[in-house]
Design a protein around this motif. Structure first.
Motif, PDB file in Angstrom:
ATOM      1  N   THR A 117       0.834  -1.203   0.000  1.00  0.00           N
ATOM      2  CA  THR A 117       0.000   0.000   0.000  1.00  0.00           C
ATOM      3  C   THR A 117       0.871   1.257   0.000  1.00  0.00           C
ATOM      4  O   THR A 117       0.592   2.212  -0.734  1.00  0.00           O
ATOM      5  CB  THR A 117      -0.937  -0.003   1.222  1.00  0.00           C
ATOM      6  OG1 THR A 117      -1.688  -1.222   1.225  1.00  0.00           O
ATOM      7  CG2 THR A 117      -1.889   1.175   1.195  1.00  0.00           C
ATOM      8  N   ILE A 118       1.920   1.250   0.804  1.00  0.00           N
ATOM      9  CA  ILE A 118       2.850   2.383   0.839  1.00  0.00           C
ATOM     10  C   ILE A 118       3.487   2.582  -0.537  1.00  0.00           C
ATOM     11  O   ILE A 118       3.565   3.708  -1.042  1.00  0.00           O
ATOM     12  CB  ILE A 118       3.930   2.169   1.920  1.00  0.00           C
ATOM     13  CG1 ILE A 118       3.317   2.305   3.316  1.00  0.00           C
ATOM     14  CG2 ILE A 118       5.098   3.141   1.729  1.00  0.00           C
ATOM     15  CD1 ILE A 118       4.239   1.854   4.443  1.00  0.00           C
ATOM     16  N   LEU A 119       3.931   1.487  -1.154  1.00  0.00           N
ATOM     17  CA  LEU A 119       4.554   1.583  -2.480  1.00  0.00           C
ATOM     18  C   LEU A 119       3.571   2.158  -3.505  1.00  0.00           C
ATOM     19  O   LEU A 119       3.940   3.005  -4.324  1.00  0.00           O
ATOM     20  CB  LEU A 119       5.071   0.224  -2.929  1.00  0.00           C
ATOM     21  CG  LEU A 119       6.245  -0.332  -2.115  1.00  0.00           C
ATOM     22  CD1 LEU A 119       6.529  -1.776  -2.510  1.00  0.00           C
ATOM     23  CD2 LEU A 119       7.484   0.535  -2.247  1.00  0.00           C
ATOM     24  N   MET A 120       2.315   1.695  -3.442  1.00  0.00           N
ATOM     25  CA  MET A 120       1.300   2.225  -4.356  1.00  0.00           C
ATOM     26  C   MET A 120       1.080   3.718  -4.125  1.00  0.00           C
ATOM     27  O   MET A 120       0.962   4.490  -5.078  1.00  0.00           O
ATOM     28  CB  MET A 120      -0.027   1.472  -4.170  1.00  0.00           C
ATOM     29  CG  MET A 120      -0.025   0.054  -4.686  1.00  0.00           C
ATOM     30  SD  MET A 120      -1.553  -0.840  -4.269  1.00  0.00           S
ATOM     31  CE  MET A 120      -2.754   0.031  -5.272  1.00  0.00           C
ATOM     32  N   ALA A 121       1.020   4.119  -2.859  1.00  0.00           N
ATOM     33  CA  ALA A 121       0.808   5.534  -2.532  1.00  0.00           C
ATOM     34  C   ALA A 121       1.997   6.376  -2.990  1.00  0.00           C
ATOM     35  O   ALA A 121       1.825   7.476  -3.520  1.00  0.00           O
ATOM     36  CB  ALA A 121       0.569   5.700  -1.029  1.00  0.00           C
TER      37      ALA A 121
END
Length: 167
Positions: A107-111
């Protein structure tokens, strides 16, 4: 669908729960599993907001990006930052790596693909991400040319919309 251990599993959550349990990433007891499920559901909510951005018409993208940044920095990331602080800063459940940690990292990488500085206010999440991304199997998976798919570009979105008869 995934074929594993003589079974054909469908539905993402069932597949992920099975694989996590099989590889000791789904907690030691019912309480830990409930916490893992809670953390995963939160990341799933934020991932959904990010995925909507990929499908947005160009004129709505800026508003959707603002919504992603606002939700991530005001609603979701502060909670995960606090969880890390309260649980010893290593993983969401303290010293135990779980699939919730992997899901939060994705999720962090996507954000960050949407806004590279999105973690600037969250030092514990920055350290967390670095720690998870340094796990050898995850590090290998994140290397260029791996199976991790890049964010959809305009060409991909246009093709998907055409295939699914969306305008």
């Amino acid at each position: 669908m995934v074929e594993i251990d003589g079974m054909r599993l469908v539905q993402t959550r069932a597949i992920l729960n099975y694989i996590a349990a099989k590889h000791d990433l789904y907690g030691k007891n019912l309480k830990e599993r409930a916490l893992i499920d809670m953390y995963v559901e939160g990341t799933t909510d934020l991932m959904g907001t990010i995925r909507v951005h990929h499908k947005s018409p160009p004129k709505e993208k800026e508003n959707n990006l603002s919504l992603i940044i606002e939700r991530a920095t005001k609603r979701y990331f502060p909670v995960y930052e606090k969880v890390l602080k309260d649980n010893g800063q290593h993983f969401l459940l303290g010293s135990q790596l779980t699939w919730a940690d992997v899901q939060l990292t994705e999720t962090i990488l996507m954000a960050e693909e949407k806004e590279p500085t999105i973690l600037s206010q969250f030092p514990l999440l920055q350290a967390f991400k670095a720690r998870i991304c340094d796990v050898p199997t995850i590090k290998k998976f994140l290397q260029p040319g791996s199976q991790r798919k890049p964010p959809p570009d305009e060409k991909f979105v246009a093709t998907a919309n055409r295939v699914f008869n969306r305008k």
